[in-house]
Scaffold this motif. Structure first.
Motif, PDB file in Angstrom:
ATOM      1  N   SER A 163     142.969 -16.027 -53.652  1.00 30.41           N
ATOM      2  CA  SER A 163     142.864 -17.488 -53.743  1.00 30.41           C
ATOM      3  C   SER A 163     143.663 -17.972 -54.958  1.00 30.41           C
ATOM      4  N   ALA A 164     143.833 -19.280 -55.039  1.00 31.59           N
ATOM      5  CA  ALA A 164     144.529 -19.856 -56.181  1.00 31.59           C
ATOM      6  C   ALA A 164     143.834 -19.505 -57.486  1.00 31.59           C
ATOM      7  N   ALA A 165     142.514 -19.524 -57.477  1.00 33.19           N
ATOM      8  CA  ALA A 165     141.755 -19.196 -58.689  1.00 33.19           C
ATOM      9  C   ALA A 165     141.959 -17.741 -59.081  1.00 33.19           C
ATOM     10  N   GLN A 166     142.031 -16.855 -58.082  1.00 29.35           N
ATOM     11  CA  GLN A 166     142.231 -15.439 -58.375  1.00 29.35           C
ATOM     12  C   GLN A 166     143.653 -15.139 -58.833  1.00 29.35           C
ATOM     13  N   ARG A 167     144.603 -15.993 -58.484  1.00 32.07           N
ATOM     14  CA  ARG A 167     145.990 -15.822 -58.906  1.00 32.07           C
ATOM     15  C   ARG A 167     146.249 -16.399 -60.300  1.00 32.07           C
ATOM     16  N   ALA A 168     145.318 -17.131 -60.840  1.00 34.11           N
ATOM     17  CA  ALA A 168     145.521 -17.820 -62.118  1.00 34.11           C
ATOM     18  C   ALA A 168     145.822 -16.823 -63.233  1.00 34.11           C
ATOM     19  N   CYS A 169     146.785 -17.200 -64.090  1.00 29.28           N
ATOM     20  CA  CYS A 169     147.192 -16.344 -65.198  1.00 29.28           C
ATOM     21  C   CYS A 169     147.342 -17.167 -66.472  1.00 29.28           C
ATOM     22  N   THR A 170     147.314 -16.488 -67.589  1.00 30.38           N
ATOM     23  CA  THR A 170     147.647 -17.109 -68.869  1.00 30.38           C
ATOM     24  C   THR A 170     149.029 -16.619 -69.291  1.00 30.38           C
ATOM     25  N   TYR A 171     149.709 -17.421 -70.139  1.00 30.13           N
ATOM     26  CA  TYR A 171     151.071 -17.115 -70.553  1.00 30.13           C
ATOM     27  C   TYR A 171     151.176 -17.228 -72.068  1.00 30.13           C
ATOM     28  N   GLU A 172     151.858 -16.277 -72.670  1.00 34.09           N
ATOM     29  CA  GLU A 172     152.024 -16.277 -74.118  1.00 34.09           C
ATOM     30  C   GLU A 172     153.462 -15.911 -74.471  1.00 34.09           C
ATOM     31  N   SER A 173     154.060 -16.665 -75.397  1.00 34.38           N
ATOM     32  CA  SER A 173     155.395 -16.378 -75.903  1.00 34.38           C
ATOM     33  C   SER A 173     155.273 -15.699 -77.258  1.00 34.38           C
ATOM     34  N   SER A 174     156.037 -14.632 -77.457  1.00 36.34           N
ATOM     35  CA  SER A 174     155.993 -13.939 -78.742  1.00 36.34           C
ATOM     36  C   SER A 174     156.624 -14.763 -79.858  1.00 36.34           C
ATOM     37  N   ASN A 175     157.457 -15.727 -79.479  1.00 37.42           N
ATOM     38  CA  ASN A 175     158.106 -16.579 -80.481  1.00 37.42           C
ATOM     39  C   ASN A 175     158.291 -17.988 -79.912  1.00 37.42           C
ATOM     40  N   PRO A 176     157.303 -18.860 -80.113  1.00 37.06           N
ATOM     41  CA  PRO A 176     157.399 -20.226 -79.573  1.00 37.06           C
ATOM     42  C   PRO A 176     158.550 -21.041 -80.153  1.00 37.06           C
ATOM     43  N   GLU A 177     159.109 -20.615 -81.291  1.00 35.35           N
ATOM     44  CA  GLU A 177     160.255 -21.331 -81.851  1.00 35.35           C
ATOM     45  C   GLU A 177     161.529 -21.038 -81.072  1.00 35.35           C
ATOM     46  N   ILE A 178     161.515 -19.996 -80.269  1.00 32.42           N
ATOM     47  CA  ILE A 178     162.646 -19.672 -79.400  1.00 32.42           C
ATOM     48  C   ILE A 178     162.355 -20.096 -77.967  1.00 32.42           C
ATOM     49  N   VAL A 179     161.179 -19.725 -77.466  1.00 35.97           N
ATOM     50  CA  VAL A 179     160.752 -20.137 -76.127  1.00 35.97           C
ATOM     51  C   VAL A 179     159.328 -20.673 -76.238  1.00 35.97           C
TER      52      VAL A 179
END
Length: 359
Positions: free
Chosen positions: A66-82
């Motif tokens: 389901s959409a809820a089961q597909r949910a993910c979190t995202y983290e950038s190692s360097n937010p000043e670049i991405v």
């Protein structure tokens, strides 16, 4: 009584097995999420570009998710670049950032991939880059320059990143490949543009006057096309007032904006299709100095009595752009600097300022 307790315990065990009793009723996550993998090890972006993160990983389950089961979190190692906003990653500065994607329902499942952000010469926020243009070689880290090719059906301005002041020098090689012949007077060159406090944009444009229609005539107001011209040696300057009034337009007088389409020329040295010439412009406050193929051609001076790149009696800072009218052009071997020492090298000892055409 013992039978009642035994029966109650049996019911609870059945609940724990079927519904996850004691786990808030959640499905066993280890059984739901089988894998989370990146589709690419590395993805390239340019500064100002972005991507949808869900396109770059694959999540699989023991059954349809389901959409809820597909949910993910995202983290950038360097937010000043991405930096990450919702499900998008935006390239902010050149460098590399590692993106970590983690399942929300099973945090033991995650994957990573790199986003490598390359330098841009053309500012994507200020400019519109049509999909028809070829920007594949816009910047080469090894040579600190690049090239890009425009499409002839679209008139456009390509603003240079990180240039905004009253003192700069910009140059580029220009190769004119072809023009849209519906425009009999195409131009290609460098423009300085700035907005005043009220948001009104004014410009000063320097250009190769690549007129196709030099042999055209008019009869009773109708255009009679002559033989197409295909070689040029004239360079000009044109002011643009009040957000869009180019000085060569009918009814625009010198009190509003000025122009001289053939202020300077290269004599017997002609430019034609698929030949390359270098155009350079140095700005020093109210003064602009024009170079063609490394040779000083002449200068142009802003008028303190006009509102073009002037505000409150002082020259306004300007962005700089390459531009073309109805032409297929390659801009290459370009550079831009605000370094005072480098700009000073391009200021002639005895500037010769151009006059303007009569109204």
């Amino acid at each position: 009584m013992k039978r009642i307790l035994a029966f109650t315990l049996l019911i609870c065990l059945l609940c724990a097995t079927v519904m996850g009793c004691g786990d808030g009723g959640n499905t066993n996550t280890d059984a739901v999420i089988e894998s989370l993998t990146a589709k690419e090890e590395s993805v390239d972006l340019k500064i100002g570009e972005s991507l949808l993160l869900t396109n770059y990983y694959e999540i699989k389950g023991s059954s349809a998710l389901s959409a809820a089961q597909r949910a993910c979190t995202y983290e950038s190692s360097n937010p000043e670049i991405v930096k990450i906003s919702a499900k998008r990653a935006e390239a902010v500065a050149s460098g590399t950032a590692t993106i970590t994607v983690t399942s929300k329902v099973d945090t033991t499942k995650s994957c990573t991939f790199d986003i490598v952000v390359g330098k841009v010469f053309i500012d994507r926020d200020l400019s519109m880059v049509p999909s028809e243009d070829d920007f594949s070689n816009e910047w080469d880290e090894a040579t600190n320059t690049g090239s890009f090719k425009t499409s002839s059906g679209i008139t456009n301005f390509y603003y240079i990143a990180d240039i905004y002041s009253t003192q700069w020098y910009v140059e580029t090689d220009i190769t004119l490949h072809k023009v849209n012949f519906d425009d009999r007077w195409p131009k290609v060159g460098i423009v300085a543009a700035g907005k005043n406090a009220s948001g009104m944009e004014t410009m000063v444009a320097f250009f190769l006057n690549a007129s196709i229609g030099l042999n055209d005539t008019y009869e009773n107001g109708n255009l009679i096309k002559g033989a197409d011209n295909n070689s040029w040696n004239e360079f000009g300057v044109c002011e643009v007032a009040q957000g869009g009034h180019w000085a060569w337009e009918e009814g625009i007088t010198n009190s509003l904006a000025r122009h001289h389409d053939y202020a300077w020329n290269t004599g017997d040295t002609k430019i034609t299709f698929d030949t390359t010439f270098k155009l350079g412009v140095a700005r020093d406050g109210a003064n602009f100095h024009v170079y063609v193929n490394g040779t000083y051609m002449g200068s142009f001076q802003l008028s303190a009595s006009m509102d073009i790149l002037y505000e409150d009696g002082q020259p306004m800072a300007s962005h700089v752009a390459f531009y073309q009218f109805s032409s297929e052009v390659t801009f290459s071997n370009y550079l831009a600097t605000e370094d005072a020492t480098e700009v000073a090298k391009k200021i002639p000892e005895s500037p010769v300022y151009c006059e303007f055409l009569e109204d």
